[in-house]
Scaffold this active site. Sequence first.
Site, PDB file in Angstrom:
ATOM      1  N   HIS A  59     -35.037 102.730  -7.553  1.00 52.53           N
ATOM      2  CA  HIS A  59     -36.211 103.042  -8.378  1.00 52.53           C
ATOM      3  C   HIS A  59     -37.466 103.204  -7.513  1.00 52.53           C
ATOM      4  O   HIS A  59     -38.283 104.089  -7.739  1.00 52.53           O
ATOM      5  CB  HIS A  59     -36.403 101.931  -9.411  1.00 52.53           C
ATOM      6  CG  HIS A  59     -37.670 102.019 -10.192  1.00 52.53           C
ATOM      7  ND1 HIS A  59     -38.742 101.182  -9.981  1.00 52.53           N
ATOM      8  CD2 HIS A  59     -38.054 102.859 -11.185  1.00 52.53           C
ATOM      9  CE1 HIS A  59     -39.722 101.504 -10.809  1.00 52.53           C
ATOM     10  NE2 HIS A  59     -39.335 102.508 -11.548  1.00 52.53           N
ATOM     11  N   SER A 118     -36.914 105.380 -16.275  1.00 50.99           N
ATOM     12  CA  SER A 118     -36.463 105.614 -14.894  1.00 50.99           C
ATOM     13  C   SER A 118     -35.151 104.890 -14.632  1.00 50.99           C
ATOM     14  O   SER A 118     -34.214 105.453 -14.054  1.00 50.99           O
ATOM     15  CB  SER A 118     -37.501 105.088 -13.892  1.00 50.99           C
ATOM     16  OG  SER A 118     -38.761 105.677 -14.112  1.00 50.99           O
ATOM     17  N   ARG A 140     -33.320  98.530  -8.420  1.00 50.20           N
ATOM     18  CA  ARG A 140     -34.768  98.496  -8.231  1.00 50.20           C
ATOM     19  C   ARG A 140     -35.166  99.119  -6.877  1.00 50.20           C
ATOM     20  O   ARG A 140     -36.235  99.719  -6.756  1.00 50.20           O
ATOM     21  CB  ARG A 140     -35.307  97.059  -8.370  1.00 50.20           C
ATOM     22  CG  ARG A 140     -36.833  96.964  -8.413  1.00 50.20           C
ATOM     23  CD  ARG A 140     -37.329  95.730  -9.141  1.00 50.20           C
ATOM     24  NE  ARG A 140     -37.080  95.851 -10.559  1.00 50.20           N
ATOM     25  CZ  ARG A 140     -37.905  96.455 -11.432  1.00 50.20           C
ATOM     26  NH1 ARG A 140     -39.053  96.946 -11.043  1.00 50.20           N
ATOM     27  NH2 ARG A 140     -37.584  96.545 -12.702  1.00 50.20           N
TER      28      ARG A 140
END
Lengths: 214, 214
Positions: free
Chosen positions: A39, A13, A36
Amino acid sequence: MQTRKGQSIEDASMQMIEDEIGSHPYNEKEWPIVRRIIHSTADFDFADKNRIIFHKDAIQSGMNALRNGCSIIVDVNGVIGGLNKQNPKDFGNKIICNISSPEIMELAKKEGKTRSQVSMRAAIADIEGGIVAIGNAPTALLEVIQMVREGIVKPALIIGIPVGFICAAESKEALSNLEEVPFITNIGRKGGSSSASAVINAIFKLIRADHRLE
Amino acid sequence: MQTRKGQSIEDASMQMIEDEIGSHPYNEKEWPIVRRIIHSTADFDFADKNRIIFHKDAIQSGMNALRNGCSIIVDVNGVIGGLNKQNPKDFGNKIICNISSPEIMELAKKEGKTRSQVSMRAAIADIEGGIVAIGNAPTALLEVIQMVREGIVKPALIIGIPVGFICAAESKEALSNLEEVPFITNIGRKGGSSSASAVINAIFKLIRADHRLE
């Protein structure tokens, strides 16, 4: 703790985000945090229209405090839900969320405030030197800013990424103008508890990377 | 439970969404659910590019099951964090999240799967007739779809709104083609635990509205 399978999905990812992001304005410590958040939301707006803003001392101050076992004070249980629990266990961080306490409910009703707002002033001892992470309630963020301005508390870092339509963008703008305390925030209405947790998880990753380098 | 202040902020937020949404394709039971997702994400894409898809029996089946105290099985703790806890308390719903159990971790490592994936098959007794809500892990959603196809389990409703880059969109497309079980899902990569909680909170609101009309 993650399984090998979980880790391989996360790695793939992150690679997709790298492949799709193109150029961005973040430095090498900021980018893993923004990445993040992307994500955890699949939303590239957090690098652009709703971009993340870092106070110059934010990451270092947050890393130092978390590494030394500071408290983490959050506005809603959703932020706790998104945390990698191994980190606070390993570094001895107490996690505090008082929104569901009956005393907070009582006080909020009496004062005509929101529960999360009242829960911040009630956590003053932990906020001093701690990390405040707001993922939901602009009223809670505004209360912490007010407490800082009153000079009664100085957190190591304020992560202010509430989501919403009423005062969310405004509360984050107020945070971005705060000079007394390091902050991480973003522009606009978007945000949320997953984003706030993502920031904390990412800072712990930076701490562990530092440890590996030592 | 919310304070008057909290409720007034929520009401004003919902009104802003109404003012900005323009026309949309949702009926009177679907729209409060989509609106609550937008409220929890500040992201209008959930009515458009990442729009929510309802199986024709989804809302009624979910309302019936929750009202009768069915179990709610979730993939990650973040979904629990976003739930209004008064609802499962009032209606007697057990909430199940096994991702952090050591046995699940052990089994996931052994089988080379993710923890959330393994946690679904371990919850088979509760999933039968229950509500499955996936906010994070496509692997968990694919596992539940597989269990349904194997004919070993029939939940009352699958809420499948995982977020992410690897298989999230694909797992939701697979869910939208499932005929055996009612579902609520969406298009594309976006989603998350807050959205999954929002769906459950909104269905409970519909149940309470029905009760008031009776």
